[in-house]
Design an enzyme around this catalytic site. Structure first.
Site, PDB file in Angstrom:
ATOM      1  N   GLU A  45      36.738 -15.471 -37.126  1.00  0.00           N
ATOM      2  CA  GLU A  45      37.226 -15.720 -35.766  1.00  0.00           C
ATOM      3  C   GLU A  45      38.748 -15.772 -35.706  1.00  0.00           C
ATOM      4  O   GLU A  45      39.370 -15.316 -34.758  1.00  0.00           O
ATOM      5  CB  GLU A  45      36.589 -16.989 -35.200  1.00  0.00           C
ATOM      6  CG  GLU A  45      35.094 -16.790 -34.934  1.00  0.00           C
ATOM      7  CD  GLU A  45      34.382 -18.069 -34.559  1.00  0.00           C
ATOM      8  OE1 GLU A  45      34.457 -19.043 -35.343  1.00  0.00           O
ATOM      9  OE2 GLU A  45      33.742 -18.099 -33.502  1.00  0.00           O
ATOM     10  N   GLU A  91      27.097 -18.747 -39.004  1.00  0.00           N
ATOM     11  CA  GLU A  91      26.852 -20.062 -38.428  1.00  0.00           C
ATOM     12  C   GLU A  91      25.370 -20.345 -38.173  1.00  0.00           C
ATOM     13  O   GLU A  91      24.942 -21.495 -38.218  1.00  0.00           O
ATOM     14  CB  GLU A  91      27.622 -20.218 -37.117  1.00  0.00           C
ATOM     15  CG  GLU A  91      29.124 -20.375 -37.279  1.00  0.00           C
ATOM     16  CD  GLU A  91      29.867 -19.054 -37.369  1.00  0.00           C
ATOM     17  OE1 GLU A  91      29.253 -18.008 -37.647  1.00  0.00           O
ATOM     18  OE2 GLU A  91      31.104 -19.089 -37.176  1.00  0.00           O
TER      19      GLU A  91
HETATM   20  N1  T1G Z   1      33.577 -25.655 -45.731  1.00  0.00           N
HETATM   21  C1  T1G Z   1      33.717 -26.572 -46.723  1.00  0.00           C
HETATM   22  N2  T1G Z   1      33.444 -26.316 -48.025  1.00  0.00           N
HETATM   23  C2  T1G Z   1      33.006 -25.086 -48.326  1.00  0.00           C
HETATM   24  C3  T1G Z   1      32.838 -24.077 -47.344  1.00  0.00           C
HETATM   25  C4  T1G Z   1      33.153 -24.418 -45.998  1.00  0.00           C
HETATM   26  N3  T1G Z   1      33.038 -23.520 -45.007  1.00  0.00           N
HETATM   27  N4  T1G Z   1      32.377 -22.955 -47.963  1.00  0.00           N
HETATM   28  C5  T1G Z   1      32.279 -23.258 -49.275  1.00  0.00           C
HETATM   29  N5  T1G Z   1      32.648 -24.519 -49.489  1.00  0.00           N
HETATM   30  C6  T1G Z   1      32.700 -25.198 -50.782  1.00  0.00           C
HETATM   31  C7  T1G Z   1      31.326 -25.350 -51.374  1.00  0.00           C
HETATM   32  O1  T1G Z   1      30.709 -26.513 -50.861  1.00  0.00           O
HETATM   33  C8  T1G Z   1      31.656 -25.493 -52.851  1.00  0.00           C
HETATM   34  O2  T1G Z   1      32.142 -26.812 -53.024  1.00  0.00           O
HETATM   35  C9  T1G Z   1      32.847 -24.561 -53.028  1.00  0.00           C
HETATM   36  O3  T1G Z   1      33.405 -24.369 -51.698  1.00  0.00           O
HETATM   37  C10 T1G Z   1      32.467 -23.203 -53.583  1.00  0.00           C
HETATM   38  O4  T1G Z   1      31.425 -22.718 -52.761  1.00  0.00           O
HETATM   39  C11 T1G Z   1      33.743 -22.719 -35.647  1.00  0.00           C
HETATM   40  C12 T1G Z   1      31.697 -23.690 -36.941  1.00  0.00           C
HETATM   41  C13 T1G Z   1      32.159 -18.997 -49.146  1.00  0.00           C
HETATM   42  C14 T1G Z   1      30.321 -17.406 -49.786  1.00  0.00           C
HETATM   43  O5  T1G Z   1      29.027 -20.858 -43.483  1.00  0.00           O
HETATM   44  O6  T1G Z   1      28.747 -19.150 -47.795  1.00  0.00           O
HETATM   45  O7  T1G Z   1      33.077 -21.593 -39.291  1.00  0.00           O
HETATM   46  O8  T1G Z   1      30.355 -27.564 -54.653  1.00  0.00           O
HETATM   47  O9  T1G Z   1      29.734 -22.804 -54.618  1.00  0.00           O
HETATM   48  O10 T1G Z   1      28.908 -19.139 -54.370  1.00  0.00           O
HETATM   49  O11 T1G Z   1      32.527 -20.741 -35.725  1.00  0.00           O
HETATM   50  O12 T1G Z   1      30.417 -21.081 -50.133  1.00  0.00           O
HETATM   51  O13 T1G Z   1      32.598 -26.718 -55.446  1.00  0.00           O
HETATM   52  O14 T1G Z   1      32.435 -28.925 -54.223  1.00  0.00           O
HETATM   53  O15 T1G Z   1      29.191 -21.688 -52.400  1.00  0.00           O
HETATM   54  O16 T1G Z   1      31.341 -18.314 -54.432  1.00  0.00           O
HETATM   55  C15 T1G Z   1      30.987 -20.848 -41.592  1.00  0.00           C
HETATM   56  C16 T1G Z   1      29.764 -21.195 -46.185  1.00  0.00           C
HETATM   57  C17 T1G Z   1      31.273 -22.307 -41.398  1.00  0.00           C
HETATM   58  C18 T1G Z   1      30.425 -20.183 -45.265  1.00  0.00           C
HETATM   59  C19 T1G Z   1      31.364 -18.911 -51.481  1.00  0.00           C
HETATM   60  N6  T1G Z   1      31.162 -20.498 -42.977  1.00  0.00           N
HETATM   61  N7  T1G Z   1      30.118 -20.948 -47.559  1.00  0.00           N
HETATM   62  O17 T1G Z   1      30.212 -18.896 -52.264  1.00  0.00           O
HETATM   63  O18 T1G Z   1      30.858 -20.658 -53.998  1.00  0.00           O
HETATM   64  S1  T1G Z   1      30.894 -22.833 -39.770  1.00  0.00           S
HETATM   65  C20 T1G Z   1      30.133 -20.551 -43.831  1.00  0.00           C
HETATM   66  C21 T1G Z   1      29.534 -19.937 -48.268  1.00  0.00           C
HETATM   67  C22 T1G Z   1      32.136 -22.154 -38.805  1.00  0.00           C
HETATM   68  C23 T1G Z   1      33.077 -21.719 -36.570  1.00  0.00           C
HETATM   69  C24 T1G Z   1      31.956 -22.296 -37.331  1.00  0.00           C
HETATM   70  C25 T1G Z   1      29.908 -19.853 -49.721  1.00  0.00           C
HETATM   71  C26 T1G Z   1      30.951 -18.772 -50.001  1.00  0.00           C
HETATM   72  P1  T1G Z   1      31.856 -27.554 -54.434  1.00  0.00           P
HETATM   73  P2  T1G Z   1      30.174 -21.989 -53.455  1.00  0.00           P
HETATM   74  P3  T1G Z   1      30.297 -19.188 -53.847  1.00  0.00           P
END
Ligand code: T1G
Length: 696
Positions: free
Chosen positions: A105, A125
């Protein structure tokens, strides 16, 4: 600038570089710093363009999920996006790694987007029970059209850079250092006199059949709310002025933020990552595993061998004779063909795995150098102990010896070897190269570095590994037996298997328990009932109607007849089943009564929660989230409920306990409330409190 976002200028271009490892989540501090960066760039007289780029392995992974459920703090992400887009400067986003959710976004609020070839973008999301909440449902359709935007948003999938370029989401794919590539792009745009290009000022997308699309997405979601709601948000982008569309998106986003489904899905997101992080293993180094032995090349053994090959391990598979060995190789080849056809494998890698990485033999001597062996032979103690005696004689010192048994006593198997501390359970779920769950079953005598090795192997295979203590059925099958028994009791007391299946698909399961039994084969549970019969407590109620079906050779799908009739794609209830059930009720003197879908769901879930609470209370599972992950990744539990114990928390632990105490008045043998459930209810605590407690 704060260290969250570095600021530097290169000629007329100001670079805002996000530095919030590991994935540049848009925390409040990052949002604040980006706002300040935009202010600073606009106040800088020499600056005519802004480049936004991420440090580390990702552009931006999205909003900071850790902030969800807490009071939102300014600057809010939608305001940041609007601020970027409204800048009088030319704004370019240079993307690499992942650009997800709010990360995409932010990029959509830029005026131009360039990406690395391996970059992936997405709006996932819906996997968190939400919809994009910072303009994604309004800007994306203006670039791709409504149909493509609905597909990207409701699937939540990662879109590769080249496809994103074809869809119009990014302008160009160019390999190189993201900042250098972005700078060159910005400078070229300035040199060509390119204008700002706010997406919000682009024409609204043409309409599609919104109601039909909504209905289709709702059905596919099996009760999940957010994908269907995302359709309505995209519809607003076609029907309302941009600002009103943003307001509609915000309203839907906030409504979803308040749902149990958002809590369930975010619980699942973090639990999937926490479940394999055990404090007891934090300082334990796993043994190196590069070569794996597999004993037995049936469906399970071939699946395990396939999973190991796909993980880059070399595999020596042992079968009893040449014919079985050739059949095993053919099964593995078929599995790899499937991966090839799904695009998970290149032809070259497919051939290399089959040609070099896999060796199928009939002589145990070939196992002399493997680092770990997984036995997957017939579920019979005598057979397994003979296999382990052979392994003990052949395998090198330090090799880990694992059994894939579903219920046999691993301690007894280990006792057949001179190295019981190197023996562990690695319980895969069939098909092993597809199912993500791996139960790492740990007998008392197994040493920590062998446990760590099991978890490291699981991670390398892309599994969700969960630690289980030793008991009959470990975590998943023991819980399954409990909820299947509750279903069986409801059939004896008046419900039909078909009503129960319908109620559980309404709850969100892809299939109900009786349809699942038909799929797996009724003979599997039949064998378990026969195994347990000699030690069964006389107070235990067990329906005989499934045995009667099995005695007639009706095992479900594989014989064309079970609880359902399977004929050329059609699936109908088997009328013989209710004849058997009604006869058994009469024999037992049962006057059948009706069960509402709601009561079916509550009884089924109460049995699941109660057994899960016993498993946590006994220490078989380390935490409630461990049980939730077993049910999500091994038993098709609907992800938007978060798992059975998250579901119980959302219902209220005391409410579930009250149900169980009500049912116990009919049958105080099966419905014995778990001590942990009583304790939590008495203390006013919930299962998630235990997840947050420091691990002992
Ligand atoms: N927020 C906080 N922490 C996050 C995070 C996030 N969005 N994404 C990953 N982490 C942390 C995760 O918990 C882990 O922490 C570390 O990063 C490595 O992640 C307004 C509301 C990016 C593909 O849904 O899909 O934006 O365990 O082990 O396998 O519209 O993480 O090391 O302490 O998964 O390489 C939308 C979610 C949010 C993406 C990486 N975004 N993340 O995968 O490593 S909602 C998502 C993932 C939003 C807006 C809306 C995956 C990854 P720790 P990992 P990975």
């Amino acid at each position: 600038m704060t260290d969250m976002v570095a600021y530097e200028t290169h000629g007329a271009v100001a670079v805002l570089r996000l530095q919030n490892p590991p994935v540049n989540a848009l925390s409040q501090a990052v949002r604040q710093a980006l706002m300040q960066g935009m202010d600073r760039a606009e106040a800088d007289p020499g600056v005519r363009a802004v480049l936004i780029v991420g440090d580390g392995r990702a552009f931006i992974a999205g909003a900071d999920i850790k902030e969800f459920g807490k009071p939102p703090r300014e600057p809010h992400l939608p305001d940041l996006c609007d601020r970027i887009e409204a800048s009088p400067l030319l704004v370019v986003a240079s993307m690499h790694g992942v650009s997800l959710g709010g990360g995409l976004e932010v990029a959509l609020s830029a005026h131009y987007r360039i990406a690395q070839p391996e970059a992936r973008i997405g709006l996932p999301e819906v996997h968190l029970g939400l919809i994009p909440g910072a303009g994604g449902t309004q800007r994306l359709p203006r670039l791709t059209g409504a149909k493509a935007a609905v597909e990207v948003i409701t699937s939540g999938r990662h879109v590769p850079a080249d496809e994103a370029a074809r869809l119009g989401i990014i302008d160009r794919v160019e390999a190189g250092d993201p900042q250098a590539v972005g700078l060159a792009c910005a400078q070229a745009l300035l040199a060509s006199g390119a204008a700002r290009r706010p997406v919000s000022e682009m024409p609204a997308p043409a309409p599609i059949d919104w109601d039909a699309t909504y209905a289709k997405v709702l059905k596919k979601g099996r009760g999940q709310l957010s994908p269907a709601q995302a359709v309505r948000a995209v519809q607003a982008s076609a029907e309302l002025p941009f600002a009103d569309g943003l307001a509609a998106e915000r309203r839907i986003f906030q409504e979803l933020m308040a749902t149990d489904q958002r809590q369930g899905m975010i619980h699942a997101f973090f639990s999937e990552r926490a479940v394999s992080n055990l404090s007891e293993l934090a300082s334990v180094a796993p043994r190196a595993v590069e070569a794996v032995g597999v004993i037995g090349g049936g469906t399970m053994g071939a699946g395990i061998a396939t999973s190991a090959l796909l993980a880059g391990l070399s595999v020596v598979l042992v079968e009893r004779g040449q014919t079985a060995a050739e059949a095993a190789r053919a099964r593995i080849a078929g599995n790899l063909d499937g991966a090839l056809n799904r695009g998970k494998l290149t032809q070259e890698r497919h051939d290399a795995l089959l040609g070099q990485a896999l060796e199928v033999v009939t002589d145990y001597a070939a196992l002399a150098d493997v680092d770990l062996v997984i036995e997957a032979v017939f579920e019979d103690m005598a057979v397994k102990t003979a296999v382990f005696a052979e392994l003990d004689a052949v395998c090198k010192p330090g090799a880990v010896l694992a059994t894939n048994t579903s219920y046999l006593d691993i301690g007894e198997i280990a006792a057949q070897t001179s190295r019981p501390s190197d023996v562990i359970g690695l319980h895969f779920f069939s098909p092993a190269h597809v199912m993500k769950l791996l139960e790492v079953v740990v007998p008392d005598q197994t040493v920590p570095d062998v446990v760590a090795t099991g978890f490291a192997l699981g991670k390398r295979m892309g599994k969700v590994a969960v630690r289980s203590g030793v008991c009959d059925g470990f975590i998943g099958n023991r819980i399954m037996r409990a909820y299947r028994t509750a279903a069986d009791h409801m059939v004896l007391d008046g419900a039909t298997p078909f009503e129960i299946d319908a109620a559980l698909t309404d709850f969100g399961f892809a299939m109900g328990p009786f349809a699942v039994s038909d799929l797996a084969g009724l003979d599997i549970a039949w064998a378990m009932r026969k195994r347990l019969a000699p030690t069964r407590d006389p107070r235990e109620r067990v329906g005989r109607y499934p045995d009667t079906l099995c005695e007639a050779g009706e095992f479900g799908r594989k014989t064309g007849k079970g609880f359902y009739l399977y004929d050329a794609g059609s699936v109908e209830p088997n009328p013989e089943v209710m004849e058997l059930v009604m006869a058994e009720r009469a024999e037992r003197g049962i006057t059948p009564r009706g069960f509402s879908p709601e009561e079916i769901q509550r009884r089924y879930m109460a049995a699941m929660v109660n057994e899960a609470a016993k498993i946590v209370g006994e220490g078989i599972a380390r935490r409630p989230l461990d049980v939730d992950m077993v049910l999500l990744f091994g038993y098709g539990f609907p992800r938007y409920h978060g798992g059975p114990l998250k579901w119980a928390d959302l219902q209220g632990v005391d409410t579930v306990l009250a149900d169980i105490e009500t049912y116990a008045r009919e049958d105080d043998f099966f419905w014995q409330p778990a001590p942990l459930l009583r304790q939590l209810a008495a203390e006013g605590r919930c299962f998630d409190d235990l997840n947050k407690a420091p691990q002992t």
